[in-house]
Design an enzyme around this catalytic site. Structure first.
Site, short mmCIF file in Angstrom:
data_model
loop_
_atom_site.label_atom_id
_atom_site.label_comp_id
_atom_site.label_asym_id
_atom_site.label_seq_id
_atom_site.Cartn_x
_atom_site.Cartn_y
_atom_site.Cartn_z
N TYR A 180 0.80 -1.25 -0.02
CA TYR A 180 0.08 -0.13 -0.12
C TYR A 180 0.85 1.35 -0.12
CZ TYR A 180 -3.15 3.40 1.70
OH TYR A 180 -3.74 4.94 1.80
N GLU A 217 -11.45 5.90 4.82
CA GLU A 217 -10.95 6.77 5.94
C GLU A 217 -11.78 7.11 7.04
OE1 GLU A 217 -7.88 7.53 6.44
OE2 GLU A 217 -6.62 7.27 4.42
N TRP A 252 -5.24 1.88 10.39
CA TRP A 252 -5.54 1.59 8.79
C TRP A 252 -5.25 0.33 8.41
CZ3 TRP A 252 -8.22 3.91 5.30
CH2 TRP A 252 -7.92 3.34 3.92
#
Length: 185
Positions: free
Chosen positions: A22, A44, A52
């Site tokens: 990522y 988000e 995350w």
């Protein structure tokens, strides 16, 4: 761009291969596609209160559960869809965030029709600046993320406080917070 095997990365991605991929290929790359920005903003918002990496591990399940984050589809969803999503163990099951995603899709459609969702969001991006020397120099929020947060809330989005919107700005490439020694910035 660095070689993934022998590269220096921002320390936040650690040693998890999913997190590193990522970081190396998505995070901080300028994104201008409206639907991809919408997906990222919703992810988000689902991340609020979580890490995350949790969202990243569930991203494909989110995409499946939320019809690929197609705003025109999500905007029509109602209670039966909310119930279905609340029963889906593959995603974050939080009624407020799910309902917020539906309201966010409705807001997306209004903004897209009025001025374009991507130009709307990118209007909050600060001018490019120097990359931070260390993670200690990376802010949690900025004047721009505060303004984006206020504007998104005024449009009907939820779970878009200034820290969330700053993380979104980082992830979507509106700001480049790859530290100066990172080979991927």
């Amino acid at each position: 761009m660095g070689n993934a095997v022998n590269s220096t990365r921002c320390p936040w991605c650690g040693s998890d291969p999913l997190y590193q991929a990522y970081h190396d290929h998505e995070w901080g790359r300028p994104e201008r596609d409206a639907v991809r920005l919408f997906e990222l903003l919703l992810l988000e918002s689902f991340q609020a209160g979580l890490s995350w990496i949790t969202i990243l591990r569930k991203r494909e399940a989110f995409r499946a559960a939320f019809a690929g984050f197609a705003p025109a589809t999500l905007a029509t969803w109602g209670e039966s869809d909310i119930a279905r999503l609340l029963a889906d163990a593959g995603i974050v099951r939080h009624r407020g965030k799910i309902e917020g995603a539906i309201r966010g899709a409705q807001a997306f459609l209004r903004i897209e029709a009025r001025e374009g969702f991507s130009p709307f969001l990118w209007s909050f991006a600060p001018p490019p600046g120097p990359r931070p020397a260390s993670m200690a120099e990376v802010p949690a929020q900025t004047v721009q993320s505060q303004a984006m947060s206020r504007a998104l809330k005024a449009e009907g989005f939820v779970f878009v406080g200034p820290t969330i919107t700053y993380a979104f700005m980082q992830a979507s490439g509106m700001v480049n917070d790859h530290i100066a020694t990172c080979d991927f910035g």
